[in-house]
Design a protein around this motif. Structure first.
Motif, PDB file in Angstrom:
ATOM      1  N   ASN A  99      -8.232   2.869   1.105  1.00  0.00           N
ATOM      2  CA  ASN A  99      -7.968   2.340   2.449  1.00  0.00           C
ATOM      3  C   ASN A  99      -8.962   1.248   2.850  1.00  0.00           C
ATOM      4  N   LEU A 100      -9.343   0.430   1.854  1.00  0.00           N
ATOM      5  CA  LEU A 100     -10.232  -0.700   2.154  1.00  0.00           C
ATOM      6  C   LEU A 100      -9.453  -1.969   2.495  1.00  0.00           C
ATOM      7  N   GLY A 101      -8.138  -1.954   2.278  1.00  0.00           N
ATOM      8  CA  GLY A 101      -7.335  -3.129   2.574  1.00  0.00           C
ATOM      9  C   GLY A 101      -5.980  -3.054   1.901  1.00  0.00           C
ATOM     10  N   VAL A 102      -5.285  -4.205   1.861  1.00  0.00           N
ATOM     11  CA  VAL A 102      -3.970  -4.294   1.224  1.00  0.00           C
ATOM     12  C   VAL A 102      -4.058  -5.258   0.042  1.00  0.00           C
ATOM     13  N   ALA A 103      -3.088  -5.152  -0.871  1.00  0.00           N
ATOM     14  CA  ALA A 103      -3.072  -6.035  -2.032  1.00  0.00           C
ATOM     15  C   ALA A 103      -1.633  -6.380  -2.384  1.00  0.00           C
ATOM     16  N   TYR A 104      -1.445  -7.600  -2.920  1.00  0.00           N
ATOM     17  CA  TYR A 104      -0.129  -8.073  -3.357  1.00  0.00           C
ATOM     18  C   TYR A 104      -0.175  -8.217  -4.867  1.00  0.00           C
ATOM     19  N   LEU A 105       0.488  -7.299  -5.569  1.00  0.00           N
ATOM     20  CA  LEU A 105       0.323  -7.173  -7.008  1.00  0.00           C
ATOM     21  C   LEU A 105       1.674  -7.082  -7.718  1.00  0.00           C
ATOM     22  N   PRO A 106       1.707  -7.387  -9.013  1.00  0.00           N
ATOM     23  CA  PRO A 106       2.923  -7.124  -9.787  1.00  0.00           C
ATOM     24  C   PRO A 106       3.291  -5.645  -9.681  1.00  0.00           C
ATOM     25  N   ARG A 107       4.570  -5.383  -9.450  1.00  0.00           N
ATOM     26  CA  ARG A 107       4.994  -4.004  -9.212  1.00  0.00           C
ATOM     27  C   ARG A 107       4.687  -3.092 -10.395  1.00  0.00           C
ATOM     28  N   PHE A 108       4.774  -3.651 -11.620  1.00  0.00           N
ATOM     29  CA  PHE A 108       4.540  -2.794 -12.784  1.00  0.00           C
ATOM     30  C   PHE A 108       3.105  -2.268 -12.848  1.00  0.00           C
ATOM     31  N   THR A 109       2.193  -2.935 -12.144  1.00  0.00           N
ATOM     32  CA  THR A 109       0.802  -2.463 -12.154  1.00  0.00           C
ATOM     33  C   THR A 109       0.568  -1.306 -11.195  1.00  0.00           C
ATOM     34  N   VAL A 110       1.499  -1.111 -10.252  1.00  0.00           N
ATOM     35  CA  VAL A 110       1.298  -0.064  -9.229  1.00  0.00           C
ATOM     36  C   VAL A 110       2.430   0.963  -9.215  1.00  0.00           C
ATOM     37  N   LYS A 111       3.349   0.893 -10.163  1.00  0.00           N
ATOM     38  CA  LYS A 111       4.524   1.777 -10.114  1.00  0.00           C
ATOM     39  C   LYS A 111       4.129   3.260 -10.181  1.00  0.00           C
ATOM     40  N   ASP A 112       3.125   3.585 -10.985  1.00  0.00           N
ATOM     41  CA  ASP A 112       2.715   4.993 -11.081  1.00  0.00           C
ATOM     42  C   ASP A 112       2.117   5.482  -9.770  1.00  0.00           C
ATOM     43  N   GLU A 113       1.285   4.659  -9.147  1.00  0.00           N
ATOM     44  CA  GLU A 113       0.653   5.039  -7.882  1.00  0.00           C
ATOM     45  C   GLU A 113       1.692   5.151  -6.757  1.00  0.00           C
ATOM     46  N   LEU A 114       2.699   4.264  -6.780  1.00  0.00           N
ATOM     47  CA  LEU A 114       3.769   4.346  -5.779  1.00  0.00           C
ATOM     48  C   LEU A 114       4.577   5.626  -5.964  1.00  0.00           C
ATOM     49  N   LYS A 115       4.849   5.960  -7.211  1.00  0.00           N
ATOM     50  CA  LYS A 115       5.623   7.170  -7.502  1.00  0.00           C
ATOM     51  C   LYS A 115       4.874   8.431  -7.063  1.00  0.00           C
ATOM     52  N   LYS A 116       3.565   8.440  -7.267  1.00  0.00           N
ATOM     53  CA  LYS A 116       2.756   9.612  -6.926  1.00  0.00           C
ATOM     54  C   LYS A 116       2.379   9.667  -5.438  1.00  0.00           C
ATOM     55  N   GLY A 117       2.597   8.549  -4.746  1.00  0.00           N
ATOM     56  CA  GLY A 117       2.226   8.510  -3.333  1.00  0.00           C
ATOM     57  C   GLY A 117       0.795   8.117  -3.082  1.00  0.00           C
ATOM     58  N   ALA A 118       0.098   7.683  -4.125  1.00  0.00           N
ATOM     59  CA  ALA A 118      -1.289   7.237  -3.947  1.00  0.00           C
ATOM     60  C   ALA A 118      -1.342   5.887  -3.253  1.00  0.00           C
ATOM     61  N   LEU A 119      -0.259   5.108  -3.369  1.00  0.00           N
ATOM     62  CA  LEU A 119      -0.110   3.839  -2.677  1.00  0.00           C
ATOM     63  C   LEU A 119       1.256   3.816  -1.999  1.00  0.00           C
ATOM     64  N   VAL A 120       1.364   2.984  -0.970  1.00  0.00           N
ATOM     65  CA  VAL A 120       2.618   2.826  -0.225  1.00  0.00           C
ATOM     66  C   VAL A 120       3.000   1.351  -0.220  1.00  0.00           C
ATOM     67  N   GLU A 121       4.282   1.049  -0.436  1.00  0.00           N
ATOM     68  CA  GLU A 121       4.728  -0.342  -0.387  1.00  0.00           C
ATOM     69  C   GLU A 121       5.073  -0.735   1.039  1.00  0.00           C
ATOM     70  N   LEU A 122       4.620  -1.923   1.432  1.00  0.00           N
ATOM     71  CA  LEU A 122       4.901  -2.459   2.756  1.00  0.00           C
ATOM     72  C   LEU A 122       6.002  -3.508   2.668  1.00  0.00           C
ATOM     73  N   GLU A 123       6.816  -3.572   3.683  1.00  0.00           N
ATOM     74  CA  GLU A 123       7.925  -4.528   3.706  1.00  0.00           C
ATOM     75  C   GLU A 123       7.436  -5.914   4.084  1.00  0.00           C
ATOM     76  N   THR A 124       7.983  -6.933   3.415  1.00  0.00           N
ATOM     77  CA  THR A 124       7.745  -8.332   3.771  1.00  0.00           C
ATOM     78  C   THR A 124       9.081  -9.069   3.720  1.00  0.00           C
ATOM     79  N   SER A 125       9.084 -10.294   4.196  1.00  0.00           N
ATOM     80  CA  SER A 125      10.279 -11.126   4.082  1.00  0.00           C
ATOM     81  C   SER A 125      10.011 -12.323   3.165  1.00  0.00           C
ATOM     82  N   ILE A 126       9.142 -12.127   2.202  1.00  0.00           N
ATOM     83  CA  ILE A 126       8.891 -13.174   1.201  1.00  0.00           C
ATOM     84  C   ILE A 126      10.190 -13.433   0.453  1.00  0.00           C
ATOM     85  N   PRO A 127      10.656 -14.686   0.378  1.00  0.00           N
ATOM     86  CA  PRO A 127      11.984 -14.974  -0.182  1.00  0.00           C
ATOM     87  C   PRO A 127      12.142 -14.649  -1.658  1.00  0.00           C
ATOM     88  N   ASN A 128      11.159 -14.945  -2.466  1.00  0.00           N
ATOM     89  CA  ASN A 128      11.255 -14.664  -3.902  1.00  0.00           C
ATOM     90  C   ASN A 128      10.057 -13.827  -4.310  1.00  0.00           C
TER      91      ASN A 128
END
Length: 296
Positions: free
Chosen positions: A233-262
């Motif tokens: 909880n030191l901040g947010v990061a914008y990373l390739p999804r494959f680098t965080v997929k395990d943490e997202l699956k386990k709930g260690a990280l949460v994905e935030l919504e954006t409206s970035i076009p690509n």
């Protein structure tokens, strides 16, 4: 014109100094200096100039280097003609973007060593822009990194496109998770790689267009360190999804919504357009394509 002079010049550029080139070639430093002076006399141009303590290529040296590369590569081609993978030797210098090296390239490197055990494979991880310059100036043979724009001196094989994700800790306050509404000032830190990182550039452009301002930036040089910092909880990061997929699956990280076009970046395999593709290079490129050609 003696071929060994060209090889000496290339070795100086690869090793970074006359002294290191002399050691590499088992010459005295005076021999290396003499060979370069002879080459300069035959070419009618000055190849090196002293800036501070360093000897660097002159503009004339940079201009003739592509032609010298062609000669040296042609000799390498003749030496390696007809060799099978098991007989391949020599060196292959690879540079790979940090996230690709850590999460996508391990099987490629392992398979290459099994198929071409006699090739001395060296690889490093550097910034994409530095990596491209290293290819242009002949410091490395192949680069595997993200698309940062085409350069006339390189040949590019497009690979897969990989999605990006803005992530935070599950402990981040809900009132700080809005990255859609424009015109915000957030008491929040962006944690990322160095400034010339393609995913960071995409995110910062989006934030500028939205007029969303964070009050701090922390630059780290490891994806793993970034992820742990975000999870803490030191901040947010914008990373390739494959680098965080395990943490997202386990709930260690949460994905935030954006409206970035690509929300994707494209990987690519790159080498100098004047470089002869040795059997070792062809094998490596083939393995990279078979692994990274699938988009996510």
């Amino acid at each position: 014109m003696d071929l060994k002079y060209f090889i000496t010049l290339k070795t100086i550029l690869q090793e970074g100094s006359f002294q290191k080139a002399a050691s590499k070639l088992s010459y005295t430093q005076s021999t290396v200096t003499s060979q370069i002076k002879s080459l300069e006399a035959e070419l009618g141009v000055k190849l090196f100039e002293k800036i501070g303590r360093n000897m660097v290529l002159t503009q004339a040296g940079k201009d003739v280097l592509p032609q010298i590369d062609v000669v040296v590569e042609s000799v390498n081609k003749i030496k390696n003609y007809g060799k099978s993978n098991k007989e391949l030797g020599g060196k292959l210098k690879i540079a790979i973007a940090e996230s690709l090296l850590s999460y996508k390239m391990q099987d490629v490197l392992k398979e290459f060593k099994l198929m071409a055990p006699k090739v001395e494979l060296t690889f490093t991880s550097v910034n994409c822009y530095i990596l491209q310059n290293a290819i242009i100036y002949g410091d490395i043979d192949i680069g595997v990194y993200y698309d940062i724009g085409k350069h006339n001196s390189v040949t590019t094989d497009k690979l897969g496109a990989f999605s990006l994700a803005l992530v935070c800790s599950p402990d981040l306050n809900m009132d700080k998770r809005d990255f859609i509404t424009p015109n915000q000032n957030k008491d929040l830190t962006l944690i990322g790689l160095e400034k010339q990182s393609i995913n960071r550039e995409i995110f910062e452009k989006y934030m500028k267009d939205k007029n969303i301002n964070l009050n701090n930036i922390i630059e780290l040089y490891s994806i793993e360190t970034i992820k742990k910092s975000v999870a803490g909880n030191l901040g947010v990061a914008y990373l390739p999804r494959f680098t965080v997929k395990d943490e997202l699956k386990k709930g260690a990280l949460v994905e935030l919504e954006t409206s970035i076009p690509n929300k994707k970046i494209t990987a690519q395999c790159v080498y100098h357009k004047n470089k002869w593709l040795s059997p070792a290079m062809k094998l490596f490129i083939k393995l990279v394509k078979s692994t990274l050609n699938k988009s996510e």
